[in-house]
Scaffold this active site. Structure first.
Site, PDB file in Angstrom:
ATOM      1  N   CYS A  41       0.817  -1.211   0.000  1.00 23.65           N
ATOM      2  CA  CYS A  41       0.000   0.000   0.000  1.00 23.65           C
ATOM      3  C   CYS A  41       0.854   1.267   0.000  1.00 23.65           C
ATOM      4  O   CYS A  41       0.319   2.376  -0.004  1.00 23.65           O
ATOM      5  CB  CYS A  41      -0.937   0.011   1.217  1.00 23.65           C
ATOM      6  SG  CYS A  41      -2.209  -1.259   1.159  1.00 23.65           S
ATOM      7  N   CYS A 112       0.785   9.515   7.733  1.00 25.12           N
ATOM      8  CA  CYS A 112       2.087   9.069   8.252  1.00 25.12           C
ATOM      9  C   CYS A 112       2.142   9.218   9.775  1.00 25.12           C
ATOM     10  O   CYS A 112       2.720   8.381  10.467  1.00 25.12           O
ATOM     11  CB  CYS A 112       3.215   9.870   7.606  1.00 25.12           C
ATOM     12  SG  CYS A 112       3.352   9.623   5.822  1.00 25.12           S
TER      13      CYS A 112
END
Length: 296
Positions: A41, A112
């Site tokens: 991914c 993130c």
């Protein structure tokens, strides 16, 4: 071209905490690892923490990250934040803390920081011998985004924790909707539900037993106590009893909920995790984000 802060660029170009932690068999020290994401991914993070067993403090940490500038900088920031903290303190770290430490991240890269928070939780749970799935509702609901494997509960959680208002923001935080795009309408529906104060059951949003606070109405003390008892009886106690433990509602003072941990839960070294993850997070999700659970 992304606009990164000086702090992001500094940690990306000069990371000091990449790699693993060698297990040298030191007495009183244990190393635990948490891993999230998928290389398929585009992002993956493996976090290693070294814990002093007597103080429960994280005395060292390292990371291995496959990803972009933001992923590496977020991982480095996470390690710098967690060093010296106890495991309980570490569990309070959010993706917002990571982003703020970096002086901000592009909205398209907020996932993130979320990945860092999830890796930290996984490492702490692994250290305490608690299967992450036992305390994580994210896998217990309908799969909304098949491209990135994101469920409805996870989407709801990230919307609530970060006050997200659009499907695009959800994609920025957890990638859901960033693939084929067929789930964007469903994400919009979930956002509307969350904004209206509707909380669906992880198993089935049509379940007649799910807890919902009336939109725009503040619960009376009696109503709140009744809902707390209902969540404990129907959602928390069955899980604890299956593991040889139990919980009893002791008192409610405003948003402070006092409980008695019984059986295996009362003497377990991971009782704090039980309080915060198995009980407090469930009550926050079902009733109010202001609820704090304490053991007596």
């Amino acid at each position: 071209m992304w606009e990164y802060t000086d702090k992001v660029l500094e940690l990306f170009y000069n990371p000091k905490n990449q790699g693993t932690i060698e297990d040298k068999g030191e007495a009183g020290v244990e190393i635990s690892t948490g891993e999230v994401g998928s290389i398929a991914c585009g992002d993956a993070l493996r976090l290693h923490i070294k814990v002093d067993q007597e103080t429960d403090k994280i005395i060292d940490a390292r990371f291995q990250t496959f990803g972009c500038t933001s992923a590496i900088a977020s991982s480095e920031a996470l390690v710098e934040i967690v060093k010296g903290k106890t495991l309980d303190e570490a569990l309070k770290i959010t993706n917002k803390d990571i982003a703020e430490y970096l002086g901000g991240l592009p909205q398209e890269k907020m996932h993130c920081s979320v990945m860092g928070q999830e890796a930290l939780e996984a490492a702490v749970y692994n250290y305490r011998g608690i299967p992450l799935a036992t305390h994580d509702d994210d896998d217990e609901g309908a799969l909304i985004c098949s491209c990135f494997g994101v469920s409805e509960p996870k989407i709801r959680r990230v919307i609530q924790e970060n006050n997200l208002a659009t499907a695009e923001e959800v994609t920025n935080y957890i990638k859901a909707g960033g693939g084929c795009g067929t789930c964007l309408a469903s994400i919009d529906d979930i956002i509307i539900d969350v904004q209206r104060g509707i909380t669906s059951s992880p198993q089935n949003s049509t379940n007649s037993n799910y807890i919902s606070q009336p939109s725009g109405k503040k619960l009376t003390p009696v109503q709140q106590i009744a809902l707390i008892q209902k969540v404990l009886d129907e959602e928390v106690r069955p899980v604890l009893i299956a593991d040889g433990g139990d919980v009893e509602l002791y008192d409610v003072e405003g948003d402070k909920v006092k409980v008695l941990l019984q059986g295996a839960c009362g003497s377990c070294s991971s009782s704090t995790a039980t309080l915060k993850i198995a009980i407090e997070s469930r009550l926050k999700e079902r009733i109010s984000q202001n609820i704090v659970v304490e053991a007596v």
